[in-house]
Scaffold this motif. Structure first.
Motif, PDB file in Angstrom:
ATOM      1  N   THR A 152     143.679 -61.961  66.840  1.00  0.00           N
ATOM      2  CA  THR A 152     142.626 -60.952  66.936  1.00  0.00           C
ATOM      3  C   THR A 152     143.201 -59.546  66.850  1.00  0.00           C
ATOM      4  N   ARG A 153     144.284 -59.297  67.570  1.00  0.00           N
ATOM      5  CA  ARG A 153     144.855 -57.949  67.516  1.00  0.00           C
ATOM      6  C   ARG A 153     145.397 -57.631  66.132  1.00  0.00           C
ATOM      7  N   VAL A 154     146.205 -58.536  65.582  1.00  0.00           N
ATOM      8  CA  VAL A 154     146.834 -58.253  64.293  1.00  0.00           C
ATOM      9  C   VAL A 154     145.786 -58.088  63.199  1.00  0.00           C
ATOM     10  N   SER A 155     144.793 -58.994  63.165  1.00  0.00           N
ATOM     11  CA  SER A 155     143.808 -58.949  62.084  1.00  0.00           C
ATOM     12  C   SER A 155     142.938 -57.697  62.146  1.00  0.00           C
ATOM     13  N   PHE A 156     142.529 -57.285  63.337  1.00  0.00           N
ATOM     14  CA  PHE A 156     141.703 -56.075  63.437  1.00  0.00           C
ATOM     15  C   PHE A 156     142.525 -54.815  63.186  1.00  0.00           C
ATOM     16  N   GLU A 157     143.744 -54.781  63.697  1.00  0.00           N
ATOM     17  CA  GLU A 157     144.552 -53.579  63.528  1.00  0.00           C
ATOM     18  C   GLU A 157     144.962 -53.394  62.070  1.00  0.00           C
ATOM     19  N   ILE A 160     135.716 -55.815  71.212  1.00  0.00           N
ATOM     20  CA  ILE A 160     136.036 -56.226  72.578  1.00  0.00           C
ATOM     21  C   ILE A 160     136.333 -57.724  72.602  1.00  0.00           C
ATOM     22  N   ARG A 161     137.451 -58.081  73.184  1.00  0.00           N
ATOM     23  CA  ARG A 161     137.808 -59.482  73.431  1.00  0.00           C
ATOM     24  C   ARG A 161     137.820 -59.644  74.949  1.00  0.00           C
ATOM     25  N   THR A 162     136.859 -60.397  75.450  1.00  0.00           N
ATOM     26  CA  THR A 162     136.625 -60.378  76.889  1.00  0.00           C
ATOM     27  C   THR A 162     136.274 -61.765  77.415  1.00  0.00           C
ATOM     28  N   PHE A 163     136.069 -61.858  78.705  1.00  0.00           N
ATOM     29  CA  PHE A 163     135.741 -63.136  79.322  1.00  0.00           C
ATOM     30  C   PHE A 163     134.248 -63.436  79.219  1.00  0.00           C
ATOM     31  N   SER A 164     133.417 -62.488  79.553  1.00  0.00           N
ATOM     32  CA  SER A 164     131.992 -62.748  79.702  1.00  0.00           C
ATOM     33  C   SER A 164     131.161 -62.138  78.576  1.00  0.00           C
ATOM     34  N   GLN A 165     130.240 -62.920  78.045  1.00  0.00           N
ATOM     35  CA  GLN A 165     129.312 -62.414  77.033  1.00  0.00           C
ATOM     36  C   GLN A 165     128.488 -61.256  77.591  1.00  0.00           C
ATOM     37  N   SER A 166     128.191 -61.294  78.870  1.00  0.00           N
ATOM     38  CA  SER A 166     127.401 -60.210  79.477  1.00  0.00           C
ATOM     39  C   SER A 166     128.149 -58.876  79.429  1.00  0.00           C
ATOM     40  N   THR A 167     129.486 -58.918  79.460  1.00  0.00           N
ATOM     41  CA  THR A 167     130.285 -57.698  79.328  1.00  0.00           C
ATOM     42  C   THR A 167     130.049 -57.058  77.970  1.00  0.00           C
ATOM     43  N   MET A 193     121.011 -49.174  65.335  1.00  0.00           N
ATOM     44  CA  MET A 193     122.394 -49.573  65.628  1.00  0.00           C
ATOM     45  C   MET A 193     122.488 -51.092  65.654  1.00  0.00           C
ATOM     46  N   ARG A 194     123.355 -51.657  64.828  1.00  0.00           N
ATOM     47  CA  ARG A 194     123.586 -53.093  64.837  1.00  0.00           C
ATOM     48  C   ARG A 194     124.954 -53.377  65.448  1.00  0.00           C
ATOM     49  N   HIS A 195     125.010 -54.423  66.261  1.00  0.00           N
ATOM     50  CA  HIS A 195     126.261 -54.890  66.845  1.00  0.00           C
ATOM     51  C   HIS A 195     126.520 -56.304  66.341  1.00  0.00           C
ATOM     52  N   PHE A 196     127.761 -56.757  66.492  1.00  0.00           N
ATOM     53  CA  PHE A 196     128.126 -58.109  66.069  1.00  0.00           C
ATOM     54  C   PHE A 196     128.633 -58.870  67.294  1.00  0.00           C
ATOM     55  N   LEU A 197     127.671 -59.382  68.078  1.00  0.00           N
ATOM     56  CA  LEU A 197     128.004 -60.041  69.341  1.00  0.00           C
ATOM     57  C   LEU A 197     127.847 -61.560  69.255  1.00  0.00           C
ATOM     58  N   THR A 198     126.939 -62.009  68.415  1.00  0.00           N
ATOM     59  CA  THR A 198     126.685 -63.421  68.201  1.00  0.00           C
ATOM     60  C   THR A 198     125.918 -63.571  66.896  1.00  0.00           C
ATOM     61  N   LEU A 199     126.138 -64.668  66.189  1.00  0.00           N
ATOM     62  CA  LEU A 199     125.425 -64.910  64.932  1.00  0.00           C
ATOM     63  C   LEU A 199     123.928 -65.133  65.160  1.00  0.00           C
ATOM     64  N   LYS A 200     123.564 -65.344  66.394  1.00  0.00           N
ATOM     65  CA  LYS A 200     122.148 -65.480  66.754  1.00  0.00           C
ATOM     66  C   LYS A 200     121.339 -64.261  66.319  1.00  0.00           C
ATOM     67  N   SER A 251     132.262 -58.500  68.742  1.00  0.00           N
ATOM     68  CA  SER A 251     132.882 -59.461  69.656  1.00  0.00           C
ATOM     69  C   SER A 251     134.159 -60.019  69.045  1.00  0.00           C
ATOM     70  N   GLY A 252     135.264 -59.866  69.773  1.00  0.00           N
ATOM     71  CA  GLY A 252     136.519 -60.501  69.373  1.00  0.00           C
ATOM     72  C   GLY A 252     136.696 -61.837  70.056  1.00  0.00           C
ATOM     73  N   LEU A 253     135.735 -62.194  70.921  1.00  0.00           N
ATOM     74  CA  LEU A 253     135.668 -63.465  71.649  1.00  0.00           C
ATOM     75  C   LEU A 253     135.056 -63.198  73.013  1.00  0.00           C
ATOM     76  N   SER A 254     134.260 -64.163  73.463  1.00  0.00           N
ATOM     77  CA  SER A 254     133.791 -64.180  74.849  1.00  0.00           C
ATOM     78  C   SER A 254     133.754 -65.632  75.291  1.00  0.00           C
ATOM     79  N   ASP A 255     133.365 -65.855  76.534  1.00  0.00           N
ATOM     80  CA  ASP A 255     133.272 -67.229  77.020  1.00  0.00           C
ATOM     81  C   ASP A 255     132.186 -68.021  76.300  1.00  0.00           C
ATOM     82  N   MET A 256     131.226 -67.333  75.687  1.00  0.00           N
ATOM     83  CA  MET A 256     130.087 -68.006  75.083  1.00  0.00           C
ATOM     84  C   MET A 256     130.182 -68.136  73.570  1.00  0.00           C
ATOM     85  N   TYR A 257     130.753 -67.150  72.891  1.00  0.00           N
ATOM     86  CA  TYR A 257     130.799 -67.155  71.431  1.00  0.00           C
ATOM     87  C   TYR A 257     132.118 -66.605  70.896  1.00  0.00           C
TER      88      TYR A 257
END
Length: 308
Positions: free
Chosen positions: A54-59, A101-108, A1-8, A122-128
């Motif tokens: 983010t909402r318009v582009s993903f939807e 998910i568009r959220t406040f914390s990367q840990s979320t 399973m691959r996720h897209f949370l950071t380009l790292k 990731s649709g955005l977090s505080d870190m990336y």
């Protein structure tokens, strides 16, 4: 399973694969053809932070790929009443095919991904903000195929610049980051980027002089000085960022014909002058549109990884 949370989490080749896929799908879209790569699939879109693009582009993106977007605000979920994130992930991840998910914390994001049966974006977090930077680079590719571009970022050391640092360090180009003192990028992100840069040949320079950063750059970019949740700091930030507005005089230091990018929303005559914004409006709004196409490439790529 691959996720897209950071380009790292991705190699150079994987990032370029996603961008190539985005270009291919964009060309199909412009020709009036929507290939149903994700036919019948459902994208769950969780918004703890509101957004226009983010909402318009993903939807729109999931619709054009043959699927359906399910909008979920924090107020619509048990998250708003204290349900653990891992339980929400276990439920939603069994019912949808992809999650954004568009959220406040990367840990979320990381916790949700750890317990989800569906790929998480990731649709955005505080870190990336990796989807934004993929759209930015897609726009750069469309305007110029410079092998080793020099990108100058002027502004706050925030999630946007963190994602620029990861992209540069993976792809091997030059990134100069100019922030006021006290607003530098996160130390751990910087350390990680420098490790990757040593492997790719990227040059990442941090400084406090925006004019030096912009000198001879192929691309100049910035972001708002006051992000969501920082409104109480506005007056202090406006004082601290004096001299960091990208105006005609600053752009004149860049290479002739240099691009200017802004992830929007833009606050004229704060981080960018009205004159510079309007002079580069075509690039900026192509960049905004490319959120749609870059994200489609990412979603299709993740789906293919899931099936392999």
């Amino acid at each position: 399973m691959r996720h897209f949370l950071t380009l790292k989490d991705f190699t150079k080749d994987e990032i370029l694969e996603m961008l190539s896929l985005a270009e291919e799908i964009k060309a199909q879209t412009k020709a009036g053809h929507h290939e149903p790569y994700l036919n019948g699939q459902v994208l769950g879109m969780i918004f703890e932070k509101s957004s226009t693009r983010t909402r318009v582009s993903f939807e729109v993106g999931i619709h054009q790929l043959g699927g359906k977007g399910l909008f979920l605000s924090a107020n619509d979920l048990q998250l708003g009443r204290g349900e653990p994130m891992k339980d929400t992930a276990r439920v939603i991840g069994r019912m949808v095919d992809l999650v954004m998910i568009r959220t406040f914390s990367q840990s979320t994001l990381e916790e949700f991904a750890r317990y989800s049966n569906a790929p998480v974006i990731s649709g955005l977090s505080d870190m990336y903000h990796p989807v934004q930077i993929m759209a930015d680079y897609l726009t750069m590719q469309e305007y110029s195929r410079v092998e080793n571009p020099v990108v100058a970022y002027v502004g706050d050391g925030n999630n946007i610049v963190h994602s620029w640092m990861m992209l540069a360090s993976k792809l091997g180009f030059t990134l100069r980051v100019a922030t006021p003192k006290g607003y530098e990028p996160d130390a751990q992100v910087t350390q990680d980027a420098l490790v990757f840069a040593a492997q790719s040949g990227a040059v990442i320079e941090l400084m406090n002089d925006p004019n030096k950063a912009v000198e001879g750059a192929d691309v100049v970019t910035t972001d708002t000085w006051v992000s969501m949740g920082q409104e109480a700091e506005k007056e202090k930030r406006l004082r601290d960022f004096q001299g960091f507005m990208v105006d005609d005089a600053m752009m004149a230091r860049a290479k002739a014909g240099a691009m200017f990018l802004h992830c929007l929303p833009a606050y004229r005559d704060y981080e960018v002058s009205e004159a510079v914004f309007e002079a580069h409006a075509d690039e900026i709004f192509d960049e905004a549109e490319n959120r749609l196409h870059a994200q489609k490439g990412i979603m299709v790529w993740l789906d293919r990884q899931k099936k392999e």
